[in-house]
Design an enzyme around this catalytic site. Sequence first.
Site, PDB file in Angstrom:
ATOM      1  N   HIS A  31     -10.674 -67.334 -29.482  1.00 29.28           N
ATOM      2  CA  HIS A  31      -9.731 -66.210 -29.290  1.00 29.28           C
ATOM      3  C   HIS A  31      -8.574 -66.260 -30.297  1.00 29.28           C
ATOM      4  O   HIS A  31      -7.525 -65.669 -30.061  1.00 29.28           O
ATOM      5  CB  HIS A  31      -9.200 -66.126 -27.851  1.00 29.28           C
ATOM      6  CG  HIS A  31     -10.242 -65.666 -26.878  1.00 29.28           C
ATOM      7  ND1 HIS A  31     -10.274 -64.399 -26.350  1.00 29.28           N
ATOM      8  CD2 HIS A  31     -11.311 -66.315 -26.344  1.00 29.28           C
ATOM      9  CE1 HIS A  31     -11.312 -64.296 -25.516  1.00 29.28           C
ATOM     10  NE2 HIS A  31     -11.964 -65.442 -25.500  1.00 29.28           N
ATOM     11  N   THR A  32      -8.786 -66.957 -31.389  1.00 33.14           N
ATOM     12  CA  THR A  32      -7.806 -66.919 -32.479  1.00 33.14           C
ATOM     13  C   THR A  32      -8.148 -65.808 -33.472  1.00 33.14           C
ATOM     14  O   THR A  32      -7.315 -65.422 -34.277  1.00 33.14           O
ATOM     15  CB  THR A  32      -7.785 -68.269 -33.238  1.00 33.14           C
ATOM     16  OG1 THR A  32      -9.140 -68.672 -33.454  1.00 33.14           O
ATOM     17  CG2 THR A  32      -7.065 -69.337 -32.465  1.00 33.14           C
ATOM     18  N   SER A  64     -38.961 -53.870 -30.340  1.00 28.76           N
ATOM     19  CA  SER A  64     -38.632 -55.290 -30.360  1.00 28.76           C
ATOM     20  C   SER A  64     -39.853 -56.083 -29.914  1.00 28.76           C
ATOM     21  O   SER A  64     -40.602 -55.628 -29.037  1.00 28.76           O
ATOM     22  CB  SER A  64     -37.467 -55.548 -29.398  1.00 28.76           C
ATOM     23  OG  SER A  64     -37.489 -56.883 -28.949  1.00 28.76           O
ATOM     24  N   ALA A 116     -26.228 -64.878 -24.350  1.00 27.11           N
ATOM     25  CA  ALA A 116     -26.053 -66.319 -24.212  1.00 27.11           C
ATOM     26  C   ALA A 116     -24.920 -66.831 -25.083  1.00 27.11           C
ATOM     27  O   ALA A 116     -24.728 -68.027 -25.224  1.00 27.11           O
ATOM     28  CB  ALA A 116     -27.347 -67.035 -24.580  1.00 27.11           C
ATOM     29  N   SER A 119     -24.264 -64.729 -30.300  1.00 26.70           N
ATOM     30  CA  SER A 119     -23.984 -63.602 -31.195  1.00 26.70           C
ATOM     31  C   SER A 119     -25.232 -62.870 -31.655  1.00 26.70           C
ATOM     32  O   SER A 119     -25.348 -62.475 -32.817  1.00 26.70           O
ATOM     33  CB  SER A 119     -23.188 -64.046 -32.419  1.00 26.70           C
ATOM     34  OG  SER A 119     -21.863 -64.141 -32.061  1.00 26.70           O
ATOM     35  N   SER A 121     -25.933 -59.952 -30.899  1.00 25.10           N
ATOM     36  CA  SER A 121     -25.545 -58.581 -31.253  1.00 25.10           C
ATOM     37  C   SER A 121     -25.001 -58.535 -32.680  1.00 25.10           C
ATOM     38  O   SER A 121     -25.384 -57.665 -33.466  1.00 25.10           O
ATOM     39  CB  SER A 121     -24.530 -58.024 -30.260  1.00 25.10           C
ATOM     40  OG  SER A 121     -23.352 -58.790 -30.255  1.00 25.10           O
ATOM     41  N   GLU A 153     -19.071 -52.886 -33.086  1.00 27.69           N
ATOM     42  CA  GLU A 153     -18.759 -53.492 -31.771  1.00 27.69           C
ATOM     43  C   GLU A 153     -17.504 -52.860 -31.170  1.00 27.69           C
ATOM     44  O   GLU A 153     -17.474 -52.533 -29.984  1.00 27.69           O
ATOM     45  CB  GLU A 153     -18.523 -55.002 -31.909  1.00 27.69           C
ATOM     46  CG  GLU A 153     -19.713 -55.795 -32.367  1.00 27.69           C
ATOM     47  CD  GLU A 153     -20.502 -56.448 -31.228  1.00 27.69           C
ATOM     48  OE1 GLU A 153     -20.258 -56.125 -30.046  1.00 27.69           O
ATOM     49  OE2 GLU A 153     -21.372 -57.274 -31.549  1.00 27.69           O
ATOM     50  N   ASP A 165     -17.672 -63.552 -35.432  1.00 26.75           N
ATOM     51  CA  ASP A 165     -19.137 -63.596 -35.315  1.00 26.75           C
ATOM     52  C   ASP A 165     -19.793 -62.910 -36.513  1.00 26.75           C
ATOM     53  O   ASP A 165     -20.775 -63.405 -37.064  1.00 26.75           O
ATOM     54  CB  ASP A 165     -19.600 -62.899 -34.029  1.00 26.75           C
ATOM     55  CG  ASP A 165     -18.930 -63.483 -32.800  1.00 26.75           C
ATOM     56  OD1 ASP A 165     -18.416 -64.617 -32.891  1.00 26.75           O
ATOM     57  OD2 ASP A 165     -18.911 -62.808 -31.759  1.00 26.75           O
ATOM     58  N   TYR A 214     -13.101 -60.873 -20.974  1.00 29.15           N
ATOM     59  CA  TYR A 214     -12.744 -61.026 -22.398  1.00 29.15           C
ATOM     60  C   TYR A 214     -11.682 -59.983 -22.754  1.00 29.15           C
ATOM     61  O   TYR A 214     -10.657 -60.287 -23.361  1.00 29.15           O
ATOM     62  CB  TYR A 214     -13.996 -60.831 -23.280  1.00 29.15           C
ATOM     63  CG  TYR A 214     -13.710 -60.962 -24.758  1.00 29.15           C
ATOM     64  CD1 TYR A 214     -13.907 -62.164 -25.417  1.00 29.15           C
ATOM     65  CD2 TYR A 214     -13.214 -59.884 -25.496  1.00 29.15           C
ATOM     66  CE1 TYR A 214     -13.634 -62.292 -26.776  1.00 29.15           C
ATOM     67  CE2 TYR A 214     -12.933 -60.001 -26.845  1.00 29.15           C
ATOM     68  CZ  TYR A 214     -13.152 -61.205 -27.481  1.00 29.15           C
ATOM     69  OH  TYR A 214     -12.871 -61.334 -28.815  1.00 29.15           O
TER      70      TYR A 214
HETATM   71  C1  GLA Z   1     -16.502 -63.558 -28.833  1.00 32.78           C
HETATM   72  C2  GLA Z   1     -15.978 -62.518 -29.817  1.00 32.78           C
HETATM   73  C3  GLA Z   1     -15.288 -63.190 -31.015  1.00 32.78           C
HETATM   74  C4  GLA Z   1     -14.241 -64.218 -30.554  1.00 32.78           C
HETATM   75  C5  GLA Z   1     -14.816 -65.130 -29.479  1.00 32.78           C
HETATM   76  C6  GLA Z   1     -13.761 -66.015 -28.869  1.00 32.78           C
HETATM   77  O1  GLA Z   1     -17.535 -64.279 -29.418  1.00 32.78           O
HETATM   78  O2  GLA Z   1     -17.037 -61.713 -30.286  1.00 32.78           O
HETATM   79  O3  GLA Z   1     -14.711 -62.220 -31.859  1.00 32.78           O
HETATM   80  O4  GLA Z   1     -13.074 -63.584 -30.126  1.00 32.78           O
HETATM   81  O5  GLA Z   1     -15.456 -64.421 -28.433  1.00 32.78           O
HETATM   82  O6  GLA Z   1     -13.306 -66.943 -29.781  1.00 32.78           O
END
Ligand code: GLA
Length: 354
Positions: A31-32, A64, A116, A119, A121, A153, A165, A214
């Site tokens: 979350h930085t 898919s 999961a 990433s 997506s 996104e 991500d 989130y």
């Molecule tokens: C998810 C979000 C990222 C990031 C993380 C937390 O993966 O897609 O952008 O904020 O959470 O670090």
Amino acid sequence: MNPVNAFQSTFGQPPLIATSAPGRVNLIGEHTDYNGGAVLPAALQRRIEVALSRNDSGQVAIKSSRFDDTVHRPVGDPKRGDWTDYAVGAIDKAAQLEWLTGGVNVYIESDVPDGAGGSASAALITAILRAAAIIGQVATTPVDIAKHARAVENDYIGMPCGIMDQMAVGLADFGKALALDTRDLSYDVIDIPKEWEFAVFHSGVRRELADGRYKARFEECQAASQALGTSHLSRLDQDQVRAMADLPENLRKRTRHVMTEHKRTVEASAAMKANDLDRFASLMNESHRSYSQDFEASTPVIDDLVNDALNIGAKGARLTGGGFGGCIVTLIEANRIEDFAAELLDRHENAWRV
Ligand code: GLA
């Protein structure tokens, strides 16, 4: 079957292009990324591959390997709340950019698990945008693609994520970590030392259930940034640090996490470059405490998994990704990984190794 052959048998002709992108695991820096701070994700060995062609029908036809049916949706179709949104959102973005217009057939093959925290997506959107840029013969960079992928996104899916991500899946290969400064998108690709093993375990609690939480954390960080007069909550000056005392308790704690997490992440990148496994691991452990106690994004199931991982020999263990479920990442010497993983999974029957 490889995606090119599978495309041919689904759509009756060969694709114009095939591209791919890996999943990612975040080693530290949580979350930085929407607070102007540092992150250190790494690529997973698992990947998403796509094969793609124009079809000039105004439709996106998506197949898919995981599902029997081919889904047809108009280009520009609004989001409808299932996995095909990521493909339609990416094609929509490519159409807006005039990289690829008129309609598309796309075949998707993936071993990145959905929901999961790997990433999937970001990898799917990135692979499609890469293909679209090649077809449109547009000169672009991985950073441009990452910005567009994040916009899909944020704007189409409605997930207020940062750019970690999309940068990770666009720039890191397996065996490498991406030390990224999200304030200016400068980065450094670091080789993960051969003797280090990062093993990822899914807790059995799916992450997508947690997207509302989130967003709640994102909004708390925005409120704290506004109160302190900054757009980079991870990097406060002395006056802003003093002003934290006037914040409501929840905002003070969220701020403390994103500030300390940024510092830990910068230090962790240096420890990785210096091959200092013990230092890196202890930063991971501090990161988990902060993510759990100050950011309040962990769960009892995750805390249990982290504690057991440490008890049976991981040097470092922490919740990774957006929080509230999903995966933990552990750091262990490479030669001990198999016994360690077997013992951890033995104790946690819902967990599985990613
Ligand atoms: C998810 C979000 C990222 C990031 C993380 C937390 O993966 O897609 O952008 O904020 O959470 O670090």
